[in-house]
Write a protein that holds these residues in place. Sequence first.
Motif, PDB file in Angstrom:
ATOM      1  N   THR A   1       3.317   9.098   9.459  1.00 45.98           N
ATOM      2  CA  THR A   1       4.406   9.455   8.554  1.00 45.98           C
ATOM      3  C   THR A   1       5.657   8.736   9.034  1.00 45.98           C
ATOM      4  N   VAL A   2       6.319   8.020   8.109  1.00 46.73           N
ATOM      5  CA  VAL A   2       7.478   7.207   8.461  1.00 46.73           C
ATOM      6  C   VAL A   2       8.629   7.505   7.496  1.00 46.73           C
ATOM      7  N   ALA A   3       9.817   7.727   8.044  1.00 50.24           N
ATOM      8  CA  ALA A   3      11.047   7.792   7.251  1.00 50.24           C
ATOM      9  C   ALA A   3      11.557   6.357   7.198  1.00 50.24           C
ATOM     10  N   HIS A   4      11.759   5.837   5.986  1.00 49.27           N
ATOM     11  CA  HIS A   4      12.111   4.419   5.872  1.00 49.27           C
ATOM     12  C   HIS A   4      13.182   4.178   4.828  1.00 49.27           C
ATOM     13  N   GLY A   5      13.800   3.018   4.919  1.00 49.67           N
ATOM     14  CA  GLY A   5      14.747   2.565   3.910  1.00 49.67           C
ATOM     15  C   GLY A   5      13.969   2.000   2.725  1.00 49.67           C
ATOM     16  N   PRO A   6      14.663   1.406   1.769  1.00 54.90           N
ATOM     17  CA  PRO A   6      13.996   0.848   0.591  1.00 54.90           C
ATOM     18  C   PRO A   6      12.968  -0.233   0.975  1.00 54.90           C
ATOM     19  N   LEU A   7      11.812  -0.198   0.313  1.00 51.82           N
ATOM     20  CA  LEU A   7      10.781  -1.223   0.507  1.00 51.82           C
ATOM     21  C   LEU A   7      10.747  -2.050  -0.778  1.00 51.82           C
ATOM     22  N   THR A   8      11.449  -3.178  -0.750  1.00 54.07           N
ATOM     23  CA  THR A   8      11.613  -3.963  -1.976  1.00 54.07           C
ATOM     24  C   THR A   8      10.305  -4.537  -2.500  1.00 54.07           C
ATOM     25  N   ASN A   9       9.387  -4.918  -1.601  1.00 61.81           N
ATOM     26  CA  ASN A   9       8.126  -5.497  -2.060  1.00 61.81           C
ATOM     27  C   ASN A   9       7.251  -4.484  -2.794  1.00 61.81           C
ATOM     28  N   LEU A  10       7.510  -3.190  -2.584  1.00 62.36           N
ATOM     29  CA  LEU A  10       6.729  -2.144  -3.246  1.00 62.36           C
ATOM     30  C   LEU A  10       7.559  -1.399  -4.303  1.00 62.36           C
ATOM     31  N   ASN A  11       8.798  -1.882  -4.570  1.00 57.19           N
ATOM     32  CA  ASN A  11       9.691  -1.203  -5.514  1.00 57.19           C
ATOM     33  C   ASN A  11       9.849   0.273  -5.165  1.00 57.19           C
TER      34      ASN A  11
ATOM     35  N   PHE B   1       8.503  -2.448  10.237  1.00 56.41           N
ATOM     36  CA  PHE B   1       7.157  -2.581   9.697  1.00 56.41           C
ATOM     37  C   PHE B   1       7.150  -3.225   8.328  1.00 56.41           C
ATOM     38  N   GLN B   2       5.969  -3.690   7.946  1.00 53.68           N
ATOM     39  CA  GLN B   2       5.749  -4.199   6.593  1.00 53.68           C
ATOM     40  C   GLN B   2       4.574  -3.429   6.019  1.00 53.68           C
ATOM     41  N   ALA B   3       4.744  -2.917   4.810  1.00 46.47           N
ATOM     42  CA  ALA B   3       3.677  -2.176   4.141  1.00 46.47           C
ATOM     43  C   ALA B   3       3.282  -2.905   2.866  1.00 46.47           C
ATOM     44  N   GLU B   4       2.025  -2.790   2.518  1.00 51.41           N
ATOM     45  CA  GLU B   4       1.499  -3.362   1.284  1.00 51.41           C
ATOM     46  C   GLU B   4       0.558  -2.356   0.649  1.00 51.41           C
ATOM     47  N   SER B   5       0.336  -2.521  -0.646  1.00 54.97           N
ATOM     48  CA  SER B   5      -0.634  -1.687  -1.348  1.00 54.97           C
ATOM     49  C   SER B   5      -1.969  -2.426  -1.299  1.00 54.97           C
ATOM     50  N   ILE B   6      -2.934  -1.876  -0.562  1.00 48.93           N
ATOM     51  CA  ILE B   6      -4.261  -2.491  -0.424  1.00 48.93           C
ATOM     52  C   ILE B   6      -5.254  -1.585  -1.136  1.00 48.93           C
ATOM     53  N   ASN B   7      -5.789  -2.078  -2.227  1.00 39.49           N
ATOM     54  CA  ASN B   7      -6.699  -1.280  -3.061  1.00 39.49           C
ATOM     55  C   ASN B   7      -6.077   0.062  -3.439  1.00 39.49           C
TER      56      ASN B   7
END
Length: 69
Positions: free
Chosen positions: A14-24, A51-57
């Motif tokens: 679980t991560v508290a994060h700022g805006p992730l523009t690549n995931l809108n 960190f970098q997050a992506e939507s994988i499947n």
Amino acid sequence: GVVRKVDKAAGKVTVAHGPLTNLNMPAMTMVFRVKDAAWLDRMQADSPIRFQAESINGVLTIVRFESTK
């Protein structure tokens, strides 16, 4: 972001994060899977990470991270 909780059994963090523009995605706290379960051993609650997050499947997954102590 800041790690809030590590769930090694589920392979999630679980991560508290700022805006992730690549995931809108706006700033929020949410649960992510991790690409490499070994990373969970290097994450601790209340620790800052980059960190970098992506939507994988359709699953939001951290694909890259580093501690920023």
